[in-house]
Design a protein around this motif. Structure first.
Motif, PDB file in Angstrom:
ATOM      1  N   SER A 280      54.786   5.030  19.242  1.00 19.22           N
ATOM      2  CA  SER A 280      54.727   3.579  19.114  1.00 19.22           C
ATOM      3  C   SER A 280      54.195   3.218  17.730  1.00 19.22           C
ATOM      4  CB  SER A 280      53.812   2.989  20.191  1.00 19.22           C
ATOM      5  OG  SER A 280      53.596   1.607  19.937  1.00 19.22           O
ATOM      6  N   LYS A 306      55.948  -5.052  16.282  1.00 19.85           N
ATOM      7  CA  LYS A 306      55.710  -3.845  17.081  1.00 19.85           C
ATOM      8  C   LYS A 306      54.254  -3.389  17.007  1.00 19.85           C
ATOM      9  CE  LYS A 306      60.436  -1.946  16.879  1.00 19.85           C
ATOM     10  NZ  LYS A 306      60.638  -1.615  18.294  1.00 19.85           N
ATOM     11  N   GLU A 399      62.037   4.607  15.799  1.00 17.09           N
ATOM     12  CA  GLU A 399      60.897   4.927  16.661  1.00 17.09           C
ATOM     13  C   GLU A 399      61.138   6.240  17.413  1.00 17.09           C
ATOM     14  OE1 GLU A 399      57.827   1.723  18.596  1.00 17.09           O
ATOM     15  OE2 GLU A 399      59.965   1.499  18.988  1.00 17.09           O
TER      16      GLU A 399
END
Length: 416
Positions: A280, A306, A399
């Motif tokens: 993440s 994010k 990601e």
């Protein structure tokens, strides 16, 4: 008495020259007409999705309905993906015709093509109640040397057409080792379908760019008409041959023959599947080197959303200075654009790697570049980068790839 003198002139050479000139004129005329047609089709193929994108964005801006806005934006995104794939295909064609497309030559397991093709096509094809089968015959080795990605591209192009035009019956992929000589094997790869087939007339120019069998085919099935041209060029680039056999209403067979060197090592241990830990961007400190304001704004907006903390600099020189002024291990990773003023991304990476501090070697640095070819990615690695993300950037895919990178690095560090 009248004396008559006859003169005989041999015009055969002049006649041949004239015929040759006329042939050259006709060839030039045909090439000129073909280029004009190509550019016209190219313009149409690009302008059509561009019109769709602009139209959808206009509708999204003018609507007051949130659901409608989401729908229009999704449509614009889908059309953008098609436009990107079209641009990639055109660039592939351009590089191949200019002799600038490089192939990788690495050992690969030919049996690994099966699960990749199943992942892409099996569900889609079998949903249409069409049988899908992949078979291997007569292989006594499994590791060959070649460009696995480009071989997959050939098969994907052929299977995409087979899937598109087959509504009943079967689609079958056959791999066969034909013979071996001097550590080189002749490999046959055949894609067979029971689809609509093609006319004999169309078969004569199936590998020309933007060629499709009638306007109705383009309207009903879509596609740019570049897939077969690229497939043909790739096969030729690999020194191979492609043979097409088709009958209207009965189906088609596309058969590719490649001579692939046999890998000297047939005892490769298949890589164990890495358990990818979820990655993440949340709370990650990122140094972003990007000189283009729009690209930087997109990166900042997405990564901040994010949960990342992003510090943006405008060129490679400032990136190096900014990295130096912070404490060791301050940044989690660096995203480095390639084409920048003052100091480009490659130079900045090498400058960071040469610093006398503990994290200069361990800090992950990833290229951001509009160049997406094998040689570009290879050069990024060569200059000290850990990876290469092509523009336009898919941040969800980024990601995932970062998750794979950090998972593999963790495993490597544990094994030291």
């Amino acid at each position: 008495m009248v004396n008559i003198i006859y003169f005989h002139f041999d015009h055969s050479e002049d006649v041949l020259k004239e015929k040759d000139y006329l042939k050259q004129i006709e060839t030039t005329k045909n090439e000129s007409e073909y280029k004009a047609s190509f550019l016209s089709r190219m313009s149409h193929e690009i302008r059509t999705p561009m019109n769709g994108i602009i139209g959808m964005l206009t509708l999204a801006r003018n609507t007051q309905d949130t659901k409608q806005e989401d729908y229009y934006l999704q449509q614009a995104q889908d059309i953008s993906q098609y436009l990107l794939s079209l641009i990639n295909e055109v660039l592939d064609m351009s590089r191949m015709e200019a002799g600038k497309l490089e192939l990788e030559n690495k050992p690969f397991n030919i049996y690994h093509l099966e699960p990749q093709l199943n992942n892409i096509f099996k569900e889609t094809i079998e949903k249409k109640d069409v049988m899908f089968k992949i078979e291997y015959f007569d292989f006594d080795v499994k590791y060959f040397v070649g460009d696995e990605l480009r071989i997959m591209q050939i098969l994907v192009n052929l299977l995409s057409n087979a899937s598109k035009f087959t509504e009943k019956g079967e689609i079958k992929v056959t791999f066969r080792q034909m013979y071996k000589e001097d550590q080189v094997a002749n490999i046959m790869m055949r894609v067979h379908d029971t689809g609509k087939g093609m006319s004999r007339e169309f078969l004569s120019h199936i590998f020309r760019p933007f060629e499709q069998e009638g306007v109705e085919i383009s309207k009903k099935y879509g596609g740019s008409g570049l897939g077969m041209a690229i497939t043909d060029q790739l096969v030729k680039l690999m020194g191979g041959e492609i043979v097409v056999d088709s009958l209207e209403g009965k189906g088609s067979d596309f058969t590719v023959f490649l001579n692939l060197p046999i890998s000297t090592n047939q005892q490769y241990e298949d890589k164990k599947e890495v358990v990818v830990e979820e990655f993440s961007f949340d709370q990650k400190r990122i140094l972003l080197a990007e000189d283009n304001d729009i690209n930087a704004e997109i990166c900042l907006s997405v990564l901040n959303a994010k949960g990342a903390f992003v510090e943006r600099v405008e060129n490679g020189q400032v990136a190096v200075e900014t990295f130096k002024k912070h404490a060791e291990h301050y940044y989690d990773l660096i995203l480095m654009d390639i084409q920048m003023p003052e100091m480009n991304g490659y130079e900045a990476t090498q400058a960071i790697r040469s610093l006398n501090r503990e994290d200069s070697q361990s800090i992950p640095i990833f290229a951001l570049s509009a160049d997406a070819y094998v040689e570009n990615k290879r050069y990024s690695k060569k200059t000290g980068m850990n990876g290469h993300f092509s523009k336009p950037i898919d941040f969800d895919e980024m990601e995932k790839e970062l998750g794979q990178f950090f998972s593999r690095r963790d495993i490597d560090e544990k094994n030291i």
